[in-house]
Design a protein around this motif. Structure first.
Motif, mmCIF file in Angstrom:
data_model
loop_
_atom_site.group_PDB
_atom_site.id
_atom_site.type_symbol
_atom_site.label_atom_id
_atom_site.label_comp_id
_atom_site.label_asym_id
_atom_site.label_seq_id
_atom_site.Cartn_x
_atom_site.Cartn_y
_atom_site.Cartn_z
ATOM 1 N N GLN A 123 40.183 37.404 42.519
ATOM 2 C CA GLN A 123 41.022 38.441 41.933
ATOM 3 C C GLN A 123 41.781 39.191 43.029
ATOM 4 O O GLN A 123 41.288 39.365 44.143
ATOM 5 C CB GLN A 123 40.176 39.434 41.139
ATOM 6 N N PHE A 124 42.996 39.608 42.685
ATOM 7 C CA PHE A 124 43.794 40.482 43.543
ATOM 8 C C PHE A 124 44.235 41.676 42.711
ATOM 9 O O PHE A 124 44.598 41.527 41.541
ATOM 10 C CB PHE A 124 45.036 39.756 44.063
ATOM 11 N N ARG A 125 44.202 42.847 43.308
ATOM 12 C CA ARG A 125 44.761 44.014 42.635
ATOM 13 C C ARG A 125 46.286 43.944 42.676
ATOM 14 O O ARG A 125 46.864 43.433 43.645
ATOM 15 C CB ARG A 125 44.296 45.297 43.312
ATOM 16 N N LYS A 126 46.924 44.453 41.664
ATOM 17 C CA LYS A 126 48.382 44.487 41.650
ATOM 18 C C LYS A 126 48.947 45.120 42.915
ATOM 19 O O LYS A 126 49.904 44.621 43.506
ATOM 20 C CB LYS A 126 48.885 45.278 40.434
ATOM 21 N N ASP A 161 44.310 45.187 37.567
ATOM 22 C CA ASP A 161 44.467 46.577 37.991
ATOM 23 C C ASP A 161 43.282 47.025 38.841
ATOM 24 O O ASP A 161 43.424 47.823 39.771
ATOM 25 C CB ASP A 161 44.610 47.495 36.772
ATOM 26 N N GLN A 162 42.105 46.502 38.509
ATOM 27 C CA GLN A 162 40.893 46.878 39.227
ATOM 28 C C GLN A 162 40.002 45.646 39.378
ATOM 29 O O GLN A 162 39.790 44.906 38.414
ATOM 30 C CB GLN A 162 40.134 47.980 38.473
ATOM 31 N N ILE A 163 39.489 45.413 40.575
ATOM 32 C CA ILE A 163 38.631 44.258 40.834
ATOM 33 C C ILE A 163 37.330 44.389 40.056
ATOM 34 O O ILE A 163 36.683 45.442 40.051
ATOM 35 C CB ILE A 163 38.313 44.126 42.343
ATOM 36 N N ASP A 164 36.951 43.308 39.378
ATOM 37 C CA ASP A 164 35.680 43.256 38.657
ATOM 38 C C ASP A 164 34.640 42.637 39.592
ATOM 39 O O ASP A 164 34.659 41.435 39.865
ATOM 40 C CB ASP A 164 35.840 42.412 37.396
ATOM 41 N N GLN A 165 33.730 43.441 40.091
ATOM 42 C CA GLN A 165 32.740 42.972 41.045
ATOM 43 C C GLN A 165 31.762 41.981 40.426
ATOM 44 O O GLN A 165 31.091 41.231 41.146
ATOM 45 C CB GLN A 165 31.962 44.164 41.627
ATOM 46 N N ALA A 166 31.672 41.955 39.105
ATOM 47 C CA ALA A 166 30.699 41.084 38.445
ATOM 48 C C ALA A 166 31.206 39.653 38.267
ATOM 49 O O ALA A 166 30.427 38.753 37.973
ATOM 50 C CB ALA A 166 30.326 41.664 37.084
ATOM 51 N N THR A 167 32.504 39.434 38.433
ATOM 52 C CA THR A 167 33.052 38.099 38.215
ATOM 53 C C THR A 167 33.112 37.303 39.509
ATOM 54 O O THR A 167 33.240 37.866 40.592
ATOM 55 C CB THR A 167 34.460 38.174 37.599
#
Length: 441
Positions: A241-244, A231-237
């Motif tokens: 990642q893709f947002r829905k 739902d929301q990109i985790d900048q720490a990982t």
């Protein structure tokens, strides 16, 4: 109009009955023909008995690969379109333009003498067409120019080119023979084909056999292709990642297994402008008791449940009561070899998810589908979620059939071909957008 040293070499030495360029894509093989050789040859035999002919895989490919590039150089006053008699007027002369994929398409020139023939994509022709052509170039001044990309080393064209007793001038190209290509483009193309048979053939211009793992880059390290839909990109990982909401189109497919075989479900997502292709989910469905088949009613329910799982986990949608106003899960494609099962799936899906279009798969050429997928992987544009264990295994295990002369994916039941087919059904209609050069070989 600048020509490379390789192209000038061809102009000087192409004085034989058969003059053929073999090698890499984008290496300049066809440009020297459209810019110089074809108009020169046609003018050289003007007024002499015999036909002028251009042969390609189809009339459409002749227009795209030959006539349009010539028209851009010489205008439509000198380079005409193909009329309903399969004739284009080039430099004031009639030139037959015919597809060479099937012998029936060139039957109209059987029995005719040919004074000049240009051949586009020769290795993709029907062998009988080429055999017919050899007997039609029967004038003392008859000659042939052509180009091709390499195939397997036992291909009929390779056997012809290797015959030392024939009057053949063969020039071979790598992609590095074209000094006018953007170096960054060459770098990226090499990266996309790296580790595949297509690197040997379409970059280095070699006639190589397809052997071993088809998706070697993937098989060596599947985790490189792993992604998450959030739902929301985790900048720490560091995970991809893709947002829905970035997944603008979700499409699903089903491939029906044969008797007592399994069935495969796959869901695929695109990001905007076809930039990223995401395998969202996959399932391999087999009866617990393999002495019995899964009947159509059970298969309908299993597939509709799969759609529901995909929608709940990955789709973006809005509802008003029971009415779905918007959902990015748009289409289902079914294996068109099984019409009865396909119609049953269509009825079940349309009843449960009326906004989803249900269509038979196109079943484009398998090797075009493979090439498109390997290029997406090489370009860093293919991703897979953790819900794709069956598809991951299918990509990892896929190998070329070493017993076949032609390039064929091994399909003897030892690997999961059904999941590969199902995934490919979701991208095959878009290949020309996903990989612009997929038909430009």
């Amino acid at each position: 109009m600048q020509l490379s040293s390789k192209q000038n070499e061809y102009i000087l030495n192409a004085t034989h009955r058969w003059n053929i360029k073999s090698g890499a894509v984008r290496s300049g093989k066809s440009f020297v023909d459209t810019a110089y050789m074809i108009p020169f040859r046609i003018r050289a035999v003007k007024g002499k008995p015999g036909l002028n002919v251009i042969l390609g895989v189809s009339k459409e490919s002749i227009e795209r690969n030959v006539l349009q590039p010539m028209r851009e150089l010489y205008t439509d006053k000198l380079i005409g379109t193909i009329n309903n008699r399969n004739i284009s007027h080039i430099c004031g002369e009639e030139v037959y333009c015919l597809g060479a994929e099937k012998i029936s398409q060139v039957a109209k020139i059987q029995g005719s003498s040919i004074k000049y023939c240009y051949g586009d994509e020769i290795a993709k022709w029907n062998k009988e067409v080429f055999q017919m052509l050899k007997s039609r170039l029967d004038k003392p001044y008859s000659c042939f120019d052509g180009s091709c990309n390499p195939e397997h080393p036992t291909h009929w064209l390779k056997e012809f080119l290797d015959n030392p007793d024939l009057d053949i001038y063969l020039q071979q190209y790598t992609i590095f023979d074209n000094p006018y290509l953007d170096p960054e483009f060459v770098k990226q193309l090499c990266k996309e084909y790296e580790g595949t048979i297509y690197y040997d053939r379409l970059i280095l211009g070699l006639w190589k056999r397809a052997e071993g793992a088809i998706y070697k880059r993937f098989a060596d390290n599947p985790e490189v292709f792993r992604c998450e839909i959030v739902d929301q990109i985790d900048q720490a990982t560091e995970k991809k990642q893709f947002r829905k909401e970035d997944v603008v189109s979700i499409e699903l497919a089903i491939d029906f297994g044969g008797n007592k075989s399994g069935h495969a479900f796959v869901a695929r997502g695109y990001t905007d402008d076809y930039r990223d292709v995401i395998a969202l989910a996959s399932r391999r469905i087999k009866a617990e008791d393999e002495s019995e088949d899964i009947d159509s009613n059970m298969l309908d329910k299993l597939f509709c449940d799969f759609i529901e799982e995909v929608i709940e986990k990955y789709a973006v949608f809005t509802k008003h009561g029971d009415y779905v106003e918007y959902c990015n899960a748009e289409s289902v494609f079914w294996d068109n070899a099984e019409t009865v099962l396909g119609n049953s799936i269509r009825n079940a899906v349309e009843k449960r998810y009326p906004w989803i279009a249900v269509k038979p798969a196109k079943k484009r050429a398998i090797n075009d589908r493979i090439r498109c997928t390997t290029r997406l992987m090489g370009a860093g544009r293919f991703w897979m979620t953790e819900d794709c264990s069956s598809l991951q295994a299918a990509f990892t295990d896929a190998v070329w059939d070493k017993e076949k002369e032609k390039d064929e994916r091994l399909d003897d039941g030892s690997t999961d071909i059904d999941s590969l087919d199902a995934f490919e059904y979701t991208i095959e209609r878009d290949m020309k957008y996903l990989i612009q050069e997929v038909d430009d070989v």
